[in-house]
Design a protein around this motif. Structure first.
Motif, PDB file in Angstrom:
ATOM      1  N   LEU A   1       0.837  -1.193   0.000  1.00  0.00           N
ATOM      2  CA  LEU A   1       0.000   0.000   0.000  1.00  0.00           C
ATOM      3  C   LEU A   1       0.878   1.251   0.000  1.00  0.00           C
ATOM      4  CD1 LEU A   1      -2.935   1.043   0.152  1.00  0.00           C
ATOM      5  CD2 LEU A   1      -2.666   1.080   2.642  1.00  0.00           C
ATOM      6  N   LYS A   2       0.598   2.144  -0.936  1.00  0.00           N
ATOM      7  CA  LYS A   2       1.332   3.417  -1.037  1.00  0.00           C
ATOM      8  C   LYS A   2       0.362   4.550  -0.766  1.00  0.00           C
ATOM      9  CE  LYS A   2       4.347   1.436  -4.491  1.00  0.00           C
ATOM     10  NZ  LYS A   2       4.568   1.263  -5.907  1.00  0.00           N
ATOM     11  N   LEU A   3       0.798   5.503   0.037  1.00  0.00           N
ATOM     12  CA  LEU A   3      -0.051   6.640   0.371  1.00  0.00           C
ATOM     13  C   LEU A   3       0.273   7.820  -0.527  1.00  0.00           C
ATOM     14  CD1 LEU A   3      -0.035   6.353   4.268  1.00  0.00           C
ATOM     15  CD2 LEU A   3      -1.659   5.412   2.625  1.00  0.00           C
ATOM     16  N   ASP A   4      -0.753   8.565  -0.896  1.00  0.00           N
ATOM     17  CA  ASP A   4      -0.616   9.712  -1.783  1.00  0.00           C
ATOM     18  C   ASP A   4       0.086  10.852  -1.049  1.00  0.00           C
ATOM     19  OD1 ASP A   4      -1.586  12.343  -3.041  1.00  0.00           O
ATOM     20  OD2 ASP A   4      -2.242  10.850  -4.495  1.00  0.00           O
ATOM     21  N   HIS A   5       1.038  11.506  -1.751  1.00  0.00           N
ATOM     22  CA  HIS A   5       1.799  12.597  -1.141  1.00  0.00           C
ATOM     23  C   HIS A   5       1.327  13.980  -1.573  1.00  0.00           C
ATOM     24  CE1 HIS A   5       5.067   9.360  -0.792  1.00  0.00           C
ATOM     25  NE2 HIS A   5       4.468   9.495   0.368  1.00  0.00           N
ATOM     26  N   ASP A   6       0.255  14.046  -2.342  1.00  0.00           N
ATOM     27  CA  ASP A   6      -0.214  15.329  -2.838  1.00  0.00           C
ATOM     28  C   ASP A   6      -1.605  15.713  -2.328  1.00  0.00           C
ATOM     29  OD1 ASP A   6       2.088  15.788  -4.454  1.00  0.00           O
ATOM     30  OD2 ASP A   6       1.305  14.332  -5.893  1.00  0.00           O
ATOM     31  N   ARG A   7      -2.502  14.747  -2.275  1.00  0.00           N
ATOM     32  CA  ARG A   7      -3.896  15.051  -1.929  1.00  0.00           C
ATOM     33  C   ARG A   7      -4.095  15.182  -0.423  1.00  0.00           C
ATOM     34  NH1 ARG A   7      -7.194  10.649  -4.697  1.00  0.00           N
ATOM     35  NH2 ARG A   7      -8.870  11.612  -3.530  1.00  0.00           N
ATOM     36  N   PRO A   8      -5.040  16.011  -0.005  1.00  0.00           N
ATOM     37  CA  PRO A   8      -5.298  16.192   1.429  1.00  0.00           C
ATOM     38  C   PRO A   8      -6.041  15.003   2.031  1.00  0.00           C
ATOM     39  CG  PRO A   8      -6.869  17.462   0.155  1.00  0.00           C
ATOM     40  CD  PRO A   8      -5.879  16.869  -0.837  1.00  0.00           C
ATOM     41  N   LEU A   9      -6.030  14.938   3.330  1.00  0.00           N
ATOM     42  CA  LEU A   9      -6.822  13.968   4.080  1.00  0.00           C
ATOM     43  C   LEU A   9      -8.169  14.641   4.352  1.00  0.00           C
ATOM     44  CD1 LEU A   9      -5.792  11.780   6.987  1.00  0.00           C
ATOM     45  CD2 LEU A   9      -7.604  13.419   7.401  1.00  0.00           C
ATOM     46  N   MET A  10      -9.244  13.904   4.201  1.00  0.00           N
ATOM     47  CA  MET A  10     -10.581  14.475   4.375  1.00  0.00           C
ATOM     48  C   MET A  10     -11.233  13.864   5.619  1.00  0.00           C
ATOM     49  SD  MET A  10     -10.506  16.427   1.775  1.00  0.00           S
ATOM     50  CE  MET A  10     -12.147  17.077   1.745  1.00  0.00           C
ATOM     51  N   LEU A  11     -11.893  14.719   6.404  1.00  0.00           N
ATOM     52  CA  LEU A  11     -12.679  14.304   7.563  1.00  0.00           C
ATOM     53  C   LEU A  11     -14.100  14.794   7.366  1.00  0.00           C
ATOM     54  CD1 LEU A  11     -10.403  15.271  10.595  1.00  0.00           C
ATOM     55  CD2 LEU A  11     -11.031  12.965   9.912  1.00  0.00           C
ATOM     56  N   SER A  12     -15.073  13.999   7.815  1.00  0.00           N
ATOM     57  CA  SER A  12     -16.468  14.410   7.713  1.00  0.00           C
ATOM     58  C   SER A  12     -17.253  13.814   8.871  1.00  0.00           C
ATOM     59  CB  SER A  12     -17.068  13.939   6.397  1.00  0.00           C
ATOM     60  OG  SER A  12     -18.462  14.175   6.366  1.00  0.00           O
ATOM     61  N   ASP A  13     -18.266  14.574   9.326  1.00  0.00           N
ATOM     62  CA  ASP A  13     -19.154  14.024  10.346  1.00  0.00           C
ATOM     63  C   ASP A  13     -20.363  13.343   9.700  1.00  0.00           C
ATOM     64  OD1 ASP A  13     -20.821  16.091   9.558  1.00  0.00           O
ATOM     65  OD2 ASP A  13     -20.796  17.117  11.485  1.00  0.00           O
ATOM     66  N   GLY A  14     -20.411  13.317   8.378  1.00  0.00           N
ATOM     67  CA  GLY A  14     -21.497  12.658   7.658  1.00  0.00           C
ATOM     68  C   GLY A  14     -22.784  13.463   7.600  1.00  0.00           C
ATOM     69  N   HIS A  15     -22.793  14.629   8.196  1.00  0.00           N
ATOM     70  CA  HIS A  15     -24.008  15.447   8.209  1.00  0.00           C
ATOM     71  C   HIS A  15     -23.747  16.810   7.573  1.00  0.00           C
ATOM     72  CE1 HIS A  15     -25.986  12.503  10.753  1.00  0.00           C
ATOM     73  NE2 HIS A  15     -24.945  12.530  11.546  1.00  0.00           N
ATOM     74  N   VAL A  16     -23.094  17.675   8.322  1.00  0.00           N
ATOM     75  CA  VAL A  16     -22.931  19.054   7.899  1.00  0.00           C
ATOM     76  C   VAL A  16     -21.463  19.434   7.726  1.00  0.00           C
ATOM     77  CG1 VAL A  16     -23.395  21.448   8.571  1.00  0.00           C
ATOM     78  CG2 VAL A  16     -25.050  19.670   9.129  1.00  0.00           C
ATOM     79  N   GLN A  17     -20.630  19.018   8.654  1.00  0.00           N
ATOM     80  CA  GLN A  17     -19.265  19.507   8.695  1.00  0.00           C
ATOM     81  C   GLN A  17     -18.291  18.587   7.964  1.00  0.00           C
ATOM     82  OE1 GLN A  17     -18.621  19.916  12.916  1.00  0.00           O
ATOM     83  NE2 GLN A  17     -19.524  21.955  12.960  1.00  0.00           N
ATOM     84  N   GLY A  18     -17.287  19.224   7.349  1.00  0.00           N
ATOM     85  CA  GLY A  18     -16.216  18.507   6.678  1.00  0.00           C
ATOM     86  C   GLY A  18     -14.930  19.305   6.806  1.00  0.00           C
ATOM     87  N   TRP A  19     -13.808  18.618   6.822  1.00  0.00           N
ATOM     88  CA  TRP A  19     -12.519  19.274   6.968  1.00  0.00           C
ATOM     89  C   TRP A  19     -11.539  18.671   5.979  1.00  0.00           C
ATOM     90  CZ3 TRP A  19     -15.598  17.390  10.756  1.00  0.00           C
ATOM     91  CH2 TRP A  19     -16.106  18.309  11.670  1.00  0.00           C
ATOM     92  N   SER A  20     -10.630  19.481   5.511  1.00  0.00           N
ATOM     93  CA  SER A  20      -9.562  19.052   4.614  1.00  0.00           C
ATOM     94  C   SER A  20      -8.237  19.360   5.310  1.00  0.00           C
ATOM     95  CB  SER A  20      -9.671  19.822   3.291  1.00  0.00           C
ATOM     96  OG  SER A  20      -8.596  19.491   2.451  1.00  0.00           O
ATOM     97  N   LEU A  21      -7.434  18.326   5.566  1.00  0.00           N
ATOM     98  CA  LEU A  21      -6.140  18.506   6.220  1.00  0.00           C
ATOM     99  C   LEU A  21      -5.057  18.525   5.139  1.00  0.00           C
ATOM    100  CD1 LEU A  21      -6.465  16.083   9.279  1.00  0.00           C
ATOM    101  CD2 LEU A  21      -7.261  18.434   9.029  1.00  0.00           C
TER     102      LEU A  21
END
Length: 179
Positions: free
Chosen positions: A90-110
């Motif tokens: 498994l290789k992890l991407d070095h360019d794209r952000p990590l995404m977080l979401s609560d599945g409802h309203v809020q989302g974050w991009s790290l």
């Protein structure tokens, strides 16, 4: 005489069944006390609240994660989330952000900060690792709401449901940012 014998036998059986019930309760209690630790969650789950994470997407992809404070002259200081692939190939991407979401309203991009990982002799970023800016999440995640995390990899976007301990840890870090 026969009636008193049967009454006394009945009373004896009644006392014996009460004694057996109490004895059974004690045996069950001692059994739970002794066997309980065998069925307790592993120590790795407890580590979720300390910033050391074990992530499994349920499809055979596993990541180890660590939240730590970055304090280097070469890059901006701040909280980082470093992920390491624990699944072979498994290789992890070095360019794209990590995404977080609560599945409802809020989302974050790290933001992806994998360029900070150039620890190899040839200056290449390790293919099985990636690093993200895990500074203050704005808006603050709603307490008690589960979070989903997406990580870009050679196997596509991997989705991980964060455990309650991991969510609580992120929440406490974000609370510290506002103080």
């Amino acid at each position: 005489m026969k009636a008193s014998f049967s009454a006394s036998a009945f009373e004896c059986l009644h006392r014996l069944s009460r004694f057996a019930a109490k004895g059974t309760a004690w045996i069950v209690a001692v059994g739970l006390l002794v066997l309980g630790p065998l069925f307790a969650p592993p120590i790795a789950v407890a580590a979720d609240t300390t910033g050391i994470w074990n992530l499994d997407d349920g499809a055979g992809h596993r990541l180890g994660g660590e939240l730590y404070e970055r304090s280097s002259i070469d890059s901006p200081a701040g909280l980082r989330l470093r992920l390491n692939a624990e699944s072979e190939g498994l290789k992890l991407d070095h360019d794209r952000p990590l995404m977080l979401s609560d599945g409802h309203v809020q989302g974050w991009s790290l933001s992806n900060r994998s360029e900070e990982l150039m620890d190899t002799a040839d200056g290449a970023i390790p293919v099985g690792s990636s690093q993200y800016d895990a500074g203050c999440l704005d808006p603050i995640p709603t307490e008690g709401v589960p979070l989903q995390m997406w990580v870009a990899s050679s196997a596509g976007d991997l989705s991980f449901a964060l455990s309650p301990g991991q969510v609580q840890f992120l929440h406490s870090l974000t609370d510290a940012c506002t103080n």
